[in-house]
Design a protein around this motif. Structure first.
Motif, PDB file in Angstrom:
ATOM      1  N   GLY A   1       4.940  17.966 -49.104  1.00 16.03           N
ATOM      2  CA  GLY A   1       6.213  18.632 -49.338  1.00 16.03           C
ATOM      3  C   GLY A   1       6.698  19.395 -48.119  1.00 16.03           C
ATOM      4  N   GLN A   2       5.764  19.887 -47.343  1.00 14.07           N
ATOM      5  CA  GLN A   2       6.124  20.666 -46.160  1.00 14.07           C
ATOM      6  C   GLN A   2       6.461  19.783 -44.960  1.00 14.07           C
ATOM      7  N   LEU A   3       5.825  18.632 -44.833  1.00 14.21           N
ATOM      8  CA  LEU A   3       5.944  17.826 -43.621  1.00 14.21           C
ATOM      9  C   LEU A   3       6.865  16.613 -43.748  1.00 14.21           C
ATOM     10  N   ASP A   4       7.228  16.223 -44.970  1.00 12.46           N
ATOM     11  CA  ASP A   4       8.173  15.117 -45.103  1.00 12.46           C
ATOM     12  C   ASP A   4       9.484  15.488 -44.406  1.00 12.46           C
ATOM     13  N   GLY A   5      10.007  14.573 -43.617  1.00  8.43           N
ATOM     14  CA  GLY A   5      11.241  14.840 -42.885  1.00  8.43           C
ATOM     15  C   GLY A   5      11.010  15.229 -41.439  1.00  8.43           C
ATOM     16  N   TYR A   6       9.733  15.257 -41.016  1.00  8.85           N
ATOM     17  CA  TYR A   6       9.399  15.585 -39.630  1.00  8.85           C
ATOM     18  C   TYR A   6       8.783  14.367 -38.947  1.00  8.85           C
ATOM     19  N   ALA A   7       9.023  14.259 -37.646  1.00  7.32           N
ATOM     20  CA  ALA A   7       8.489  13.136 -36.876  1.00  7.32           C
ATOM     21  C   ALA A   7       7.058  13.385 -36.430  1.00  7.32           C
ATOM     22  N   ALA A   8       6.665  14.664 -36.376  1.00  9.69           N
ATOM     23  CA  ALA A   8       5.317  15.005 -35.933  1.00  9.69           C
ATOM     24  C   ALA A   8       4.980  16.415 -36.399  1.00  9.69           C
ATOM     25  N   VAL A   9       3.688  16.739 -36.347  1.00  7.55           N
ATOM     26  CA  VAL A   9       3.229  18.082 -36.691  1.00  7.55           C
ATOM     27  C   VAL A   9       2.227  18.520 -35.635  1.00  7.55           C
ATOM     28  N   THR A  10       2.277  19.795 -35.245  1.00  4.75           N
ATOM     29  CA  THR A  10       1.371  20.320 -34.231  1.00  4.75           C
ATOM     30  C   THR A  10       0.894  21.715 -34.624  1.00  4.75           C
ATOM     31  N   ASP A  11      -0.149  22.176 -33.942  1.00  7.86           N
ATOM     32  CA  ASP A  11      -0.680  23.534 -34.046  1.00  7.86           C
ATOM     33  C   ASP A  11      -1.523  23.735 -35.317  1.00  7.86           C
ATOM     34  N   ALA A  12      -2.242  24.881 -35.328  1.00  5.58           N
ATOM     35  CA  ALA A  12      -3.135  25.223 -36.443  1.00  5.58           C
ATOM     36  C   ALA A  12      -2.320  25.644 -37.664  1.00  5.58           C
ATOM     37  N   PRO A  13      -2.818  25.324 -38.872  1.00  5.83           N
ATOM     38  CA  PRO A  13      -4.095  24.694 -39.188  1.00  5.83           C
ATOM     39  C   PRO A  13      -4.048  23.167 -39.262  1.00  5.83           C
ATOM     40  N   TYR A  14      -2.844  22.582 -39.110  1.00  2.75           N
ATOM     41  CA  TYR A  14      -2.751  21.137 -39.284  1.00  2.75           C
ATOM     42  C   TYR A  14      -3.524  20.369 -38.215  1.00  2.75           C
ATOM     43  N   CYS A  15      -3.753  21.008 -37.063  1.00  2.00           N
ATOM     44  CA  CYS A  15      -4.523  20.326 -36.025  1.00  2.00           C
ATOM     45  C   CYS A  15      -5.952  20.047 -36.484  1.00  2.00           C
ATOM     46  N   SER A  16      -6.429  20.763 -37.477  1.00  2.00           N
ATOM     47  CA  SER A  16      -7.785  20.561 -37.999  1.00  2.00           C
ATOM     48  C   SER A  16      -7.802  19.772 -39.301  1.00  2.00           C
ATOM     49  N   LEU A  17      -6.662  19.221 -39.672  1.00  3.46           N
ATOM     50  CA  LEU A  17      -6.556  18.492 -40.943  1.00  3.46           C
ATOM     51  C   LEU A  17      -6.119  17.045 -40.736  1.00  3.46           C
ATOM     52  N   ALA A  18      -6.492  16.475 -39.598  1.00  5.57           N
ATOM     53  CA  ALA A  18      -6.085  15.104 -39.299  1.00  5.57           C
ATOM     54  C   ALA A  18      -6.533  14.097 -40.362  1.00  5.57           C
ATOM     55  N   PRO A  19      -7.783  14.161 -40.853  1.00  3.64           N
ATOM     56  CA  PRO A  19      -8.185  13.183 -41.882  1.00  3.64           C
ATOM     57  C   PRO A  19      -7.335  13.272 -43.141  1.00  3.64           C
ATOM     58  N   GLU A  20      -7.042  14.504 -43.560  1.00  2.00           N
ATOM     59  CA  GLU A  20      -6.213  14.683 -44.760  1.00  2.00           C
ATOM     60  C   GLU A  20      -4.790  14.177 -44.522  1.00  2.00           C
ATOM     61  N   LEU A  21      -4.251  14.448 -43.329  1.00  2.00           N
ATOM     62  CA  LEU A  21      -2.898  13.999 -43.035  1.00  2.00           C
ATOM     63  C   LEU A  21      -2.808  12.483 -42.928  1.00  2.00           C
ATOM     64  N   LEU A  22      -3.868  11.851 -42.454  1.00  2.00           N
ATOM     65  CA  LEU A  22      -3.868  10.385 -42.391  1.00  2.00           C
ATOM     66  C   LEU A  22      -3.866   9.759 -43.782  1.00  2.00           C
ATOM     67  N   GLU A  23      -4.398  10.487 -44.764  1.00  2.00           N
ATOM     68  CA  GLU A  23      -4.311   9.999 -46.141  1.00  2.00           C
ATOM     69  C   GLU A  23      -2.852   9.941 -46.592  1.00  2.00           C
ATOM     70  N   LEU A  24      -2.082  10.940 -46.161  1.00  2.00           N
ATOM     71  CA  LEU A  24      -0.674  11.010 -46.550  1.00  2.00           C
ATOM     72  C   LEU A  24       0.201  10.113 -45.686  1.00  2.00           C
ATOM     73  N   TYR A  25      -0.161   9.996 -44.411  1.00  2.00           N
ATOM     74  CA  TYR A  25       0.650   9.235 -43.461  1.00  2.00           C
ATOM     75  C   TYR A  25      -0.250   8.241 -42.711  1.00  2.00           C
ATOM     76  N   PRO A  26      -0.670   7.173 -43.370  1.00  2.00           N
ATOM     77  CA  PRO A  26      -1.649   6.233 -42.784  1.00  2.00           C
ATOM     78  C   PRO A  26      -1.154   5.506 -41.546  1.00  2.00           C
ATOM     79  N   ASP A  27       0.154   5.465 -41.321  1.00  2.00           N
ATOM     80  CA  ASP A  27       0.689   4.774 -40.148  1.00  2.00           C
ATOM     81  C   ASP A  27       0.785   5.690 -38.927  1.00  2.00           C
ATOM     82  N   ALA A  28       0.488   6.969 -39.095  1.00  2.00           N
ATOM     83  CA  ALA A  28       0.588   7.916 -37.988  1.00  2.00           C
ATOM     84  C   ALA A  28      -0.586   7.754 -37.028  1.00  2.00           C
ATOM     85  N   ILE A  29      -0.413   8.243 -35.801  1.00  2.00           N
ATOM     86  CA  ILE A  29      -1.509   8.314 -34.841  1.00  2.00           C
ATOM     87  C   ILE A  29      -1.855   9.790 -34.618  1.00  2.00           C
ATOM     88  N   VAL A  30      -3.040  10.026 -34.072  1.00  4.49           N
ATOM     89  CA  VAL A  30      -3.528  11.385 -33.842  1.00  4.49           C
ATOM     90  C   VAL A  30      -3.645  11.609 -32.342  1.00  4.49           C
TER      91      VAL A  30
END
Length: 260
Positions: free
Chosen positions: A84-113
């Motif tokens: 809900g927070q990240l839909d509509g963005y092209a990318a996300v940076t900084d803490a705490p999302y920088c430590s949640l890459a596995p969880e974010l890949l579940e939501l956005y499997p086509d993204a790169i890290v």
């Protein structure tokens, strides 16, 4: 931190997960990504302080839920908050999302890290400085009258509970653990490391885009930007308390005179 609040653009697909720890050039990286991806980028430090209160309150709740994997229901709620927070963005940076890459890949499997890097000793010194500033007890009082910023001490507390980002993190060992976790949990074909000091070319190669002609790479000093922002917010907060106390004193004085 970044420079200004970035609003989501409906329909924008999240393509890049910034896994670089704070003080690794995340502000410069954020600006560069917004230019190359032609879309808004969610720099968490900026969004949580300059955005509406829902941003920081959502982060606090998400951290409370994601700090343990014991309850699958809590984890599912945390992932829903992230989306809900990240839909509509092209990318996300900084803490705490920088430590949640596995969880974010579940939501956005086509993204790169992409993990931004720097010399470890310099990063350790820089993070140690921010740790002593961010955890000072007077912040809760001085920021209380400021929208969004009043939640900043609670946000810091949530970060500390989650993974000690401001107390246990600034060590070479913690840096190594972060990198090892990324290598262990992110598919190698999706994981890239990048130093913002190298400018456009390596980042453009990772993204598969052309290097902008005649455009200087953004160079934003994270430390100076954060220090200036913190001083401004504390000063503004204290001035508002002066106005409040002054108004109370004037009201009391007027009441006393009226009785006399």
């Amino acid at each position: 931190m970044g420079q200004e609040y970035s609003a989501p653009r409906p329909g924008t697909k999240l393509r890049v997960i910034g896994a670089g720890l704070p003080r690794t050039g995340t502000a410069s990286f954020t600006k560069a990504l917004s230019m190359l991806l032609d879309g808004p980028v969610y720099h968490t430090g900026t969004q949580s302080t300059l955005g509406p209160e829902r941003e920081v309150k959502t982060l606090i709740e998400m951290l409370r839920l994601i700090k343990t994997d014991i309850d699958p229901a809590d984890r599912a709620k945390a992932l829903a908050l992230m989306k809900g927070q990240l839909d509509g963005y092209a990318a996300v940076t900084d803490a705490p999302y920088c430590s949640l890459a596995p969880e974010l890949l579940e939501l956005y499997p086509d993204a790169i890290v992409i993990c931004t890097t720097r010399d470890v000793d310099g990063w350790t010194r820089s993070m140690s400085g921010i740790a002593s500033t961010a955890t000072q007890g007077f912040l809760r009082f001085s920021l209380y009258l400021l929208p969004s910023m009043r939640w900043f001490p609670d946000y810091i507390d949530a970060l500390i509970v989650y993974y000690g980002v401001l107390t246990g993190l600034p060590t070479p060992e913690a840096w190594a653990r972060h990198v090892e976790k990324l290598k262990r949990s992110v598919p190698p074909e999706k994981l890239f490391f990048y130093d913002v000091r190298d400018g456009w070319e390596p980042l453009c190669n990772i993204l598969g885009v052309e290097v902008p002609e005649g455009v200087e790479f953004p160079r934003i000093n994270d430390g100076k930007a954060l220090d200036a922002f913190a001083k401004k917010q504390i000063r503004t907060g204290l001035l508002r308390w002066v106005v409040v106390f002054g108004s109370v004193a004037a009201a009391v004085g007027a009441a006393v005179m009226a009785r006399g």
